[in-house]
Design a protein around this motif. Structure first.
Motif, PDB file in Angstrom:
ATOM      1  N   ASP A 109      37.015  23.242  30.376  1.00 30.99           N
ATOM      2  CA  ASP A 109      35.924  22.819  31.256  1.00 30.99           C
ATOM      3  C   ASP A 109      36.117  21.333  31.558  1.00 30.99           C
ATOM      4  O   ASP A 109      36.218  20.518  30.646  1.00 30.99           O
ATOM      5  N   HIS A 110      36.161  20.980  32.821  1.00 33.72           N
ATOM      6  CA  HIS A 110      36.477  19.596  33.199  1.00 33.72           C
ATOM      7  C   HIS A 110      35.463  18.584  32.679  1.00 33.72           C
ATOM      8  O   HIS A 110      35.778  17.427  32.460  1.00 33.72           O
ATOM      9  N   ALA A 143      42.518   3.840  41.264  1.00 31.98           N
ATOM     10  CA  ALA A 143      43.128   4.255  42.529  1.00 31.98           C
ATOM     11  C   ALA A 143      44.543   4.790  42.300  1.00 31.98           C
ATOM     12  O   ALA A 143      44.945   5.793  42.910  1.00 31.98           O
ATOM     13  N   ARG A 144      45.308   4.141  41.425  1.00 35.98           N
ATOM     14  CA  ARG A 144      46.667   4.614  41.125  1.00 35.98           C
ATOM     15  C   ARG A 144      46.628   5.995  40.464  1.00 35.98           C
ATOM     16  O   ARG A 144      47.438   6.875  40.789  1.00 35.98           O
ATOM     17  N   LEU A 145      45.678   6.198  39.549  1.00 42.79           N
ATOM     18  CA  LEU A 145      45.574   7.487  38.869  1.00 42.79           C
ATOM     19  C   LEU A 145      45.136   8.596  39.826  1.00 42.79           C
ATOM     20  O   LEU A 145      45.643   9.718  39.760  1.00 42.79           O
ATOM     21  N   ILE A 146      44.223   8.280  40.710  1.00 39.23           N
ATOM     22  CA  ILE A 146      43.766   9.267  41.686  1.00 39.23           C
ATOM     23  C   ILE A 146      44.924   9.707  42.572  1.00 39.23           C
ATOM     24  O   ILE A 146      45.085  10.896  42.872  1.00 39.23           O
ATOM     25  N   GLU A 147      45.763   8.753  42.957  1.00 39.55           N
ATOM     26  CA  GLU A 147      46.936   9.116  43.751  1.00 39.55           C
ATOM     27  C   GLU A 147      47.937   9.908  42.920  1.00 39.55           C
ATOM     28  O   GLU A 147      48.533  10.873  43.401  1.00 39.55           O
ATOM     29  N   LEU A 148      48.100   9.532  41.648  1.00 40.03           N
ATOM     30  CA  LEU A 148      49.046  10.202  40.768  1.00 40.03           C
ATOM     31  C   LEU A 148      48.700  11.684  40.593  1.00 40.03           C
ATOM     32  O   LEU A 148      49.594  12.536  40.586  1.00 40.03           O
ATOM     33  N   VAL A 149      47.403  12.003  40.467  1.00 36.97           N
ATOM     34  CA  VAL A 149      47.004  13.402  40.252  1.00 36.97           C
ATOM     35  C   VAL A 149      46.755  14.141  41.568  1.00 36.97           C
ATOM     36  O   VAL A 149      46.333  15.301  41.558  1.00 36.97           O
ATOM     37  N   GLY A 150      47.008  13.478  42.697  1.00 33.76           N
ATOM     38  CA  GLY A 150      46.910  14.166  43.984  1.00 33.76           C
ATOM     39  C   GLY A 150      45.508  14.295  44.538  1.00 33.76           C
ATOM     40  O   GLY A 150      45.201  15.257  45.244  1.00 33.76           O
ATOM     41  N   LEU A 151      44.639  13.319  44.256  1.00 36.28           N
ATOM     42  CA  LEU A 151      43.254  13.383  44.750  1.00 36.28           C
ATOM     43  C   LEU A 151      42.930  12.252  45.725  1.00 36.28           C
ATOM     44  O   LEU A 151      41.751  11.989  45.978  1.00 36.28           O
ATOM     45  N   LYS A 152      43.960  11.611  46.267  1.00 34.15           N
ATOM     46  CA  LYS A 152      43.712  10.534  47.224  1.00 34.15           C
ATOM     47  C   LYS A 152      42.914  11.082  48.402  1.00 34.15           C
ATOM     48  O   LYS A 152      43.244  12.127  48.968  1.00 34.15           O
ATOM     49  N   GLY A 153      41.847  10.388  48.768  1.00 31.49           N
ATOM     50  CA  GLY A 153      40.946  10.844  49.818  1.00 31.49           C
ATOM     51  C   GLY A 153      39.687  11.502  49.273  1.00 31.49           C
ATOM     52  O   GLY A 153      38.736  11.726  50.027  1.00 31.49           O
ATOM     53  N   GLY A 182      40.753  23.468  40.455  1.00 31.10           N
ATOM     54  CA  GLY A 182      41.973  22.706  40.234  1.00 31.10           C
ATOM     55  C   GLY A 182      41.788  21.219  40.477  1.00 31.10           C
ATOM     56  O   GLY A 182      42.314  20.385  39.730  1.00 31.10           O
ATOM     57  N   MET A 183      41.029  20.871  41.506  1.00 29.11           N
ATOM     58  CA  MET A 183      40.772  19.456  41.788  1.00 29.11           C
ATOM     59  C   MET A 183      39.932  18.827  40.679  1.00 29.11           C
ATOM     60  O   MET A 183      40.161  17.673  40.292  1.00 29.11           O
ATOM     61  N   SER A 184      38.990  19.591  40.148  1.00 34.34           N
ATOM     62  CA  SER A 184      38.175  19.079  39.048  1.00 34.34           C
ATOM     63  C   SER A 184      39.021  18.785  37.823  1.00 34.34           C
ATOM     64  O   SER A 184      38.833  17.769  37.139  1.00 34.34           O
ATOM     65  N   GLN A 185      39.991  19.664  37.540  1.00 38.96           N
ATOM     66  CA  GLN A 185      40.867  19.421  36.400  1.00 38.96           C
ATOM     67  C   GLN A 185      41.783  18.233  36.638  1.00 38.96           C
ATOM     68  O   GLN A 185      42.112  17.491  35.712  1.00 38.96           O
ATOM     69  N   ARG A 186      42.200  18.034  37.874  1.00 40.28           N
ATOM     70  CA  ARG A 186      42.993  16.839  38.197  1.00 40.28           C
ATOM     71  C   ARG A 186      42.179  15.577  37.903  1.00 40.28           C
ATOM     72  O   ARG A 186      42.690  14.604  37.340  1.00 40.28           O
ATOM     73  N   ALA A 187      40.901  15.603  38.285  1.00 42.95           N
ATOM     74  CA  ALA A 187      40.034  14.453  38.017  1.00 42.95           C
ATOM     75  C   ALA A 187      39.847  14.250  36.515  1.00 42.95           C
ATOM     76  O   ALA A 187      39.831  13.117  36.020  1.00 42.95           O
ATOM     77  N   ALA A 232      41.269  28.640  33.242  1.00 42.85           N
ATOM     78  CA  ALA A 232      40.299  29.256  34.144  1.00 42.85           C
ATOM     79  C   ALA A 232      40.748  29.247  35.606  1.00 42.85           C
ATOM     80  O   ALA A 232      39.991  29.650  36.486  1.00 42.85           O
ATOM     81  N   LEU A 233      41.988  28.822  35.864  1.00 41.92           N
ATOM     82  CA  LEU A 233      42.455  28.654  37.232  1.00 41.92           C
ATOM     83  C   LEU A 233      43.320  29.829  37.670  1.00 41.92           C
ATOM     84  O   LEU A 233      43.913  30.525  36.852  1.00 41.92           O
ATOM     85  N   ASP A 234      43.400  30.033  38.992  1.00 40.33           N
ATOM     86  CA  ASP A 234      44.276  31.074  39.513  1.00 40.33           C
ATOM     87  C   ASP A 234      45.730  30.658  39.315  1.00 40.33           C
ATOM     88  O   ASP A 234      46.042  29.489  39.071  1.00 40.33           O
ATOM     89  N   SER A 235      46.628  31.626  39.410  1.00 41.51           N
ATOM     90  CA  SER A 235      48.027  31.394  39.034  1.00 41.51           C
ATOM     91  C   SER A 235      48.701  30.329  39.896  1.00 41.51           C
ATOM     92  O   SER A 235      49.486  29.523  39.395  1.00 41.51           O
TER      93      SER A 235
END
Length: 255
Positions: free
Chosen positions: A91-92, A123-133, A145-150, A171-174
């Motif tokens: 759970d995120h 900001a660097r971490l957000i870009e690293l995990v692919g959540l820029k924007g 998936g985005m929640s787990q990235r955060a 808990a995520l799809d494949s």
């Protein structure tokens, strides 16, 4: 006084046992578990439900304590949680009233540094995990998936040297799970983190790990270990990996 190891991020689990009281009865969760995780190594714990995988991870995080034995990082006993040991759960656990950026910044609240530096780091971490924007997105606006990235970015913000993962992709799809596995490998390789992953997924363990540790159930004990020497990125259809998966499955079936 504890003497630090030459290898400061090495994990030592020495003869650890843990029991829980349930309706007045002591139920053993772990029994005499000993394990070493080398600096920078990626180790997965796998085994049937109830074998104590998550209990062991919580003790490494300092959220629980053994009845017998000890756990150390860099030679120092683990007594309490520490920002040097980051943990990500299935759970995120993002705070719903904070944006993605604010959730990550919260993990730096008690860390030294100027606000501008902390915002740059986030900001660097957000870009690293692919959540820029999505810096100002609310948790309810994110996919699983985005929640787990955060959550991973929040865990990495204090710059831990040890990363603990409790079925973070369960808990995520494949398809989403594979994308996040690839992102996790990239982060692990860049940060050189000593990593322990709890998972039920044999393919996930084989894809990610340097070493896989199989636990026996009730109480949890070490059953067997498997070194994965196939270079990354790995193709799970490779004959050597297919054989390792079969060996792990046989070990689990035997329990």
């Amino acid at each position: 006084m504890a003497i630090a190891l030459k290898n400061p991020d090495e994990i030592e689990i020495n003869h650890v046992s843990r029991r829980f009281q349930v309706n007045g009865t002591a139920l053993p969760a772990l029994e005499n578990v000993s394990l070493t995780v080398r600096k920078g190594e990626f180790v997965s714990l796998i085994g049937p439900s109830g074998c104590g995988k998550s209990t062991l991870l919580r003790m490494l995080a300092g959220l629980d304590h053994p009845d017998q034995g000890e756990l150390r990082v860099g030679g120092y006993l683990i007594h309490t949680p520490s920002l040097t040991r980051g943990i990500v759960f299935q759970d995120h656990r993002l705070l719903p009233w904070l944006t993605v950026e604010q959730n990550i910044l919260l993990s730096l609240k008690n860390r030294p540094g100027q606000a501008a530096e902390q915002h740059q780091q986030v900001a660097r971490l957000i870009e690293l995990v692919g959540l820029k924007g999505f810096e100002r997105a609310w948790p309810h606006q994110l996919s699983g998936g985005m929640s787990q990235r955060a959550a991973i970015a929040r865990c990495l913000a204090p710059q831990p040297s040890v990363l603990l993962l409790d079925e973070p992709f369960g808990a995520l799809d494949s398809l989403t799970r594979r994308h996040l596995q690839q992102a996790l490998l990239q982060i692990w390789q860049q940060q050189q983190l000593t990593t322990v992953l709890v998972t039920h997924d044999i393919e996930e363990a084989v894809y990610l790990s340097d070493r896989i540790v199989v636990l026996k159930p009730r109480p949890g004990r070490l059953h067997s270990q498997f070194e994965i020497i196939e270079p990354r990125p790995r193709q799970l259809t490779a004959s050597r990996l297919v054989e390792v998966k079969a060996q792990i499955q046989r070990a689990l079936d035997g329990e």
